[in-house]
Design an enzyme around this catalytic site. Structure first.
Site, PDB file in Angstrom:
ATOM      1  N   THR A 185       0.830  -1.214   0.000  1.00 17.46           N
ATOM      2  CA  THR A 185       0.000   0.000   0.000  1.00 17.46           C
ATOM      3  C   THR A 185       0.855   1.251   0.000  1.00 17.46           C
ATOM      4  OG1 THR A 185      -1.773  -1.145   1.124  1.00 17.46           O
ATOM      5  CG2 THR A 185      -1.774   1.232   1.341  1.00 17.46           C
TER       6      THR A 185
ATOM      7  N   THR B 234       1.681  -4.419   4.378  1.00 18.67           N
ATOM      8  CA  THR B 234       1.539  -4.791   5.789  1.00 18.67           C
ATOM      9  C   THR B 234       1.040  -6.227   5.984  1.00 18.67           C
ATOM     10  OG1 THR B 234      -0.729  -3.923   5.882  1.00 18.67           O
ATOM     11  CG2 THR B 234       1.047  -2.418   6.528  1.00 18.67           C
ATOM     12  N   ASP B 235       0.390  -6.788   4.949  1.00 15.84           N
ATOM     13  CA  ASP B 235      -0.346  -8.036   5.193  1.00 15.84           C
ATOM     14  C   ASP B 235       0.530  -9.243   5.532  1.00 15.84           C
ATOM     15  OD1 ASP B 235      -2.782  -6.828   4.996  1.00 15.84           O
ATOM     16  OD2 ASP B 235      -3.117  -7.363   2.897  1.00 15.84           O
TER      17      ASP B 235
HETATM   18  C1  SIN Z   1      -0.993  -3.112   2.890  1.00 16.68           C
HETATM   19  O1  SIN Z   1       0.107  -2.826   2.478  1.00 16.68           O
HETATM   20  O2  SIN Z   1      -1.440  -2.586   3.945  1.00 16.68           O
HETATM   21  C2  SIN Z   1      -1.935  -4.068   2.230  1.00 16.68           C
HETATM   22  C3  SIN Z   1      -1.460  -4.597   0.948  1.00 16.68           C
HETATM   23  C4  SIN Z   1      -0.182  -5.374   1.054  1.00 16.68           C
HETATM   24  O3  SIN Z   1       0.057  -6.017   2.064  1.00 16.68           O
HETATM   25  O4  SIN Z   1       0.580  -5.345   0.070  1.00 16.68           O
END
Ligand code: SIN
Length: 301
Positions: free
Chosen positions: A17, A95-96
């Site tokens: 993200t 983050t995932d």
């Molecule tokens: C995020 O970055 O919060 C969600 C998408 C990802 O993990 O690439």
């Protein structure tokens, strides 16, 4: 007179993200991850006496993280850390699955120099995107004289790479972490060289204990497409429904490594005298899965 040496920091981008774009900046939750290149992410990031180098290692939503990208990332981090004039590495990441990547890099590399993973919960073109601030904080953290090892820098917090967990799906501060998390001593760790050449990563399946967990899919996979390992996210202190336990004990008797974690967010599993199935200590279930893959890789010839 000695000229003051320029420090180098390397930024390795993988997507997420933090590199995402919303089609309408006023509706930032409708976006695609992994759209903005690392050169653009670094616009406006400058520190006196620091040269920023960068590489685009991948451009993915981290739900799609793969072992091939991990190998590439590991190779690039190891490469840059070996340069005397490189002070540290910053990795931009979704983050995932960040907690798995952080665990993987810390366990395999155990770097003395700092490696900061950073991220964002809002895409790059959201009006109040958190990405630039998190990236700035990560670049600042790797310059701290006492910074060492893999850490996650997000929302003004610095978390140790081993203990981190994404525990909120949309807050700006999505991570919590446990302190004093260690890689279980009974699980081996392969060398960086061994990880880099591994063609076929050991297959480890993850199963949860829950009400009515009858172990049917464990038995079914064992009969038709057995993995090399199982991690079970048990209830509480790693306890298992007696039917799931029976299925996993059968797998264990067949020589498949079964590792017990907990589905609780904190605390992990503490050993008990009568334990047959080894436990993953304080690791979360997804980290235990990475730990078991690494163990099986280390044991392979
Ligand atoms: C995020 O970055 O919060 C969600 C998408 C990802 O993990 O690439």
């Amino acid at each position: 007179m000695n000229a003051k040496k320029t420090k180098k920091i390397v930024v390795l981008a993988t997507g997420g993200t933090i590199a995402g774009l919303a089609s309408d900046a006023a509706r930032p939750h409708h976006y695609s991850a992994a759209q903005v290149g690392v050169a653009d992410l670094l616009q406006g990031q400058a520190f006196e006496g620091v040269e920023l180098l960068s590489e685009q290692v991948a451009q993915i939503d981290s739900k799609d993280m793969s072992f091939a990208i991990w190998q590439n990332l590991l190779g690039r981090v190891a490469h840059w850390l070996a340069h005397e004039d490189v002070q540290g590495v910053v990795i931009t990441h979704g983050t995932d699955t960040l907690e798995e990547t952080a665990y993987f890099l810390q366990t395999v590399l155990q770097p003395i120099k700092p490696v900061a993973l950073t991220c964002a919960m809002l895409p790059a073109n959201a009006r109040d995107s958190d990405g630039p601030g998190n990236l700035k904080d990560a670049l600042a953290w790797v310059q701290q004289p006492d910074a060492t090892g893999v850490a996650v820098v997000c929302a003004s917090h610095v978390h140790a790479g081993l203990g981190i967990q994404k525990s909120h799906s949309h807050q700006r501060n999505p991570f919590t972490s446990q302190v004093n998390v260690v890689h279980p001593a009974h699980l081996a760790v392969p060398s960086v060289a061994k990880v880099l050449v591994c063609q076929q990563w050991p297959r480890v399946e993850l199963v949860f204990n829950h009400v009515g967990a009858d172990g049917r899919h464990v038995r079914s996979l064992m009969a038709h497409d057995a993995p090399q390992g199982w991690v079970v996210a048990g209830t509480g202190n790693g306890t298992l429904h007696h039917q799931l336990e029976a299925a996993l004990l059968d797998a264990h008797k067949q020589g498949v490594f079964v590792l017990r974690a907990s589905r609780c967010a904190q605390g992990g599993v503490q050993s008990r005298v009568a334990d047959v199935l080894p436990h993953a200590g304080s690791l979360t279930a997804v980290q235990a899965r990475v730990a078991l893959q690494l163990h099986l890789m280390a044991q392979s010839t």
